[in-house]
Design a protein around this motif. Structure first.
Motif, PDB file in Angstrom:
ATOM      1  N   SER A 116       7.064  -5.405   0.765  1.00 18.69           N
ATOM      2  CA  SER A 116       6.248  -5.084   1.940  1.00 18.69           C
ATOM      3  C   SER A 116       6.767  -3.834   2.630  1.00 18.69           C
ATOM      4  O   SER A 116       5.993  -2.988   3.079  1.00 18.69           O
ATOM      5  N   GLY A 117       8.095  -3.716   2.744  1.00 21.32           N
ATOM      6  CA  GLY A 117       8.732  -2.531   3.300  1.00 21.32           C
ATOM      7  C   GLY A 117       9.554  -1.843   2.234  1.00 21.32           C
ATOM      8  O   GLY A 117      10.146  -2.516   1.380  1.00 21.32           O
ATOM      9  N   ARG A 118       9.616  -0.515   2.280  1.00 19.56           N
ATOM     10  CA  ARG A 118      10.277   0.222   1.195  1.00 19.56           C
ATOM     11  C   ARG A 118      11.656   0.731   1.562  1.00 19.56           C
ATOM     12  O   ARG A 118      12.396   1.189   0.695  1.00 19.56           O
ATOM     13  N   PRO A 136      -0.218   1.083   3.102  1.00 18.76           N
ATOM     14  CA  PRO A 136      -1.047   1.802   2.106  1.00 18.76           C
ATOM     15  C   PRO A 136      -0.422   1.855   0.717  1.00 18.76           C
ATOM     16  O   PRO A 136      -1.155   1.870  -0.279  1.00 18.76           O
ATOM     17  N   PHE A 137       0.905   1.853   0.637  1.00 17.77           N
ATOM     18  CA  PHE A 137       1.556   1.850  -0.671  1.00 17.77           C
ATOM     19  C   PHE A 137       1.273   0.542  -1.407  1.00 17.77           C
ATOM     20  O   PHE A 137       0.974   0.530  -2.602  1.00 17.77           O
ATOM     21  N   LEU A 138       1.370  -0.578  -0.685  1.00 17.70           N
ATOM     22  CA  LEU A 138       1.110  -1.878  -1.287  1.00 17.70           C
ATOM     23  C   LEU A 138      -0.356  -2.002  -1.686  1.00 17.70           C
ATOM     24  O   LEU A 138      -0.673  -2.516  -2.768  1.00 17.70           O
ATOM     25  N   GLU A 139      -1.247  -1.534  -0.835  1.00 17.52           N
ATOM     26  CA  GLU A 139      -2.675  -1.559  -1.158  1.00 17.52           C
ATOM     27  C   GLU A 139      -2.954  -0.783  -2.437  1.00 17.52           C
ATOM     28  O   GLU A 139      -3.700  -1.242  -3.310  1.00 17.52           O
ATOM     29  N   ARG A 140      -2.326   0.375  -2.553  1.00 10.70           N
ATOM     30  CA  ARG A 140      -2.570   1.215  -3.727  1.00 10.70           C
ATOM     31  C   ARG A 140      -2.018   0.568  -4.991  1.00 10.70           C
ATOM     32  O   ARG A 140      -2.637   0.648  -6.058  1.00 10.70           O
ATOM     33  N   LYS A 163      -3.510  -9.267   5.341  1.00  7.75           N
ATOM     34  CA  LYS A 163      -4.070  -8.102   6.035  1.00  7.75           C
ATOM     35  C   LYS A 163      -4.874  -7.230   5.078  1.00  7.75           C
ATOM     36  O   LYS A 163      -5.953  -6.741   5.426  1.00  7.75           O
ATOM     37  N   ILE A 164      -4.344  -7.037   3.891  1.00  6.54           N
ATOM     38  CA  ILE A 164      -5.035  -6.191   2.922  1.00  6.54           C
ATOM     39  C   ILE A 164      -6.400  -6.765   2.581  1.00  6.54           C
ATOM     40  O   ILE A 164      -7.395  -6.042   2.484  1.00  6.54           O
ATOM     41  N   PHE A 165      -6.453  -8.081   2.424  1.00 10.89           N
ATOM     42  CA  PHE A 165      -7.701  -8.720   2.022  1.00 10.89           C
ATOM     43  C   PHE A 165      -8.527  -9.209   3.211  1.00 10.89           C
ATOM     44  O   PHE A 165      -9.520  -9.916   3.025  1.00 10.89           O
ATOM     45  N   THR A 166      -8.113  -8.800   4.431  1.00 16.90           N
ATOM     46  CA  THR A 166      -8.812  -9.149   5.675  1.00 16.90           C
ATOM     47  C   THR A 166      -9.125 -10.641   5.745  1.00 16.90           C
ATOM     48  O   THR A 166     -10.257 -11.053   5.995  1.00 16.90           O
ATOM     49  N   ILE A 167      -8.076 -11.448   5.541  1.00 12.90           N
ATOM     50  CA  ILE A 167      -8.221 -12.908   5.539  1.00 12.90           C
ATOM     51  C   ILE A 167      -7.437 -13.488   6.710  1.00 12.90           C
ATOM     52  O   ILE A 167      -6.318 -13.069   6.999  1.00 12.90           O
ATOM     53  N   ARG A 168      -8.014 -14.484   7.354  1.00 11.30           N
ATOM     54  CA  ARG A 168      -7.322 -15.243   8.394  1.00 11.30           C
ATOM     55  C   ARG A 168      -7.413 -16.723   8.060  1.00 11.30           C
ATOM     56  O   ARG A 168      -8.301 -17.156   7.340  1.00 11.30           O
TER      57      ARG A 168
END
Length: 233
Positions: A116-118, A136-140, A163-168
């Motif tokens: 999650s963090g680099r 954005p790195f994880l999304e890519r 968050k990436i998949f806009t799920i709650r």
């Protein structure tokens, strides 16, 4: 696909978006721990690594100050990796049970490991803003790899994936398994190949493994489940 990941990893390694993390990772690399005083520390953001054709994507938290921040590869040279890679070896996802350096011969099979963090954060706690800078790195990576299974090591990794998949509404617990379908992810279906299985595990941190919160048996069950999901079981 491999060339796309190589290009992305170049961008990750050169990132300096978070002043606090840049200062910390470089100070740790300069001062060093006594046990590693003769080693050259990586001291930069740590890119993902593994099989470019992977169907399983593993997402951790962030590099350890004297682990990945020293070796330049996720979960390499620290206690968390000492627990993770034997399990991956037993499950057939790795060709060896140890991970000490980027040149140790480790090969992942059908798996790519990222975080999650680099950058290594002080006290192992990246801020929400710092995680957002890495998002954005994880999304890519997900867009390039198009995994069938995402294994989240810890709640922070789980929350970043949501968050990436806009799920709650999904809850993190060890062993929890969710299938991300168009019903969940209608806003992002054009970017990702759905369905994707989301599998949760406690992070293999020394705190979790030394206290028995995460045992080898529990961890082995996670990778067996990942294999079952790939096989449609």
């Amino acid at each position: 696909m491999a060339s796309q990941l190589d290009k992305l990893n170049e961008q990750i390694i050169s990132c300096r978006k978070c002043p606090r993390l840049v200062e910390w990772r470089e100070e740790v690399a300069r001062v060093k721990r006594k046990a590693y005083k003769d080693e050259e520390y990586w001291g930069k953001p740590v890119p993902g690594f593994g099989d470019p054709q992977a169907r399983v994507l593993v997402v951790g938290l962030a590099p350890g100050a004297h682990g990945s921040n020293r070796t330049g590869r996720n979960f390499t040279g620290d206690a968390s990796g000492g627990f993770l890679f034997p399990a991956l070896y037993r499950a057939g996802f790795a060709n060896q049970a140890s991970a000490e350096s980027r040149s140790d011969g480790l090969i992942l099979k059908d798996m790519y490991i990222t975080a999650s963090g680099r950058c290594a954060p002080p006290d192992n706690k990246p801020s929400p803003e710092e995680l957002n800078n890495c998002q954005p790195f994880l999304e890519r990576e997900i867009q390039i790899i198009q995994p069938k299974v995402i294994v989240c090591l810890g709640k922070i990794a789980f929350d970043q994936i949501l968050k990436i998949f806009t799920i709650r509404g999904l809850k993190f617990s060890h062993g929890a398994t969710y299938q991300l379908t168009t019903d969940y992810c209608s806003l992002v279906t054009e970017r990702y190949s759905l369905p994707i299985w989301l599998l949760c595990s406690y992070h293999p941190s020394q705190q979790n493994t030394s206290t028995g919160k995460l045992t080898a048996t529990m961890f082995d069950a996670i990778w067996a489940q990942a294999r079952n999901l790939l096989n449609g079981n």
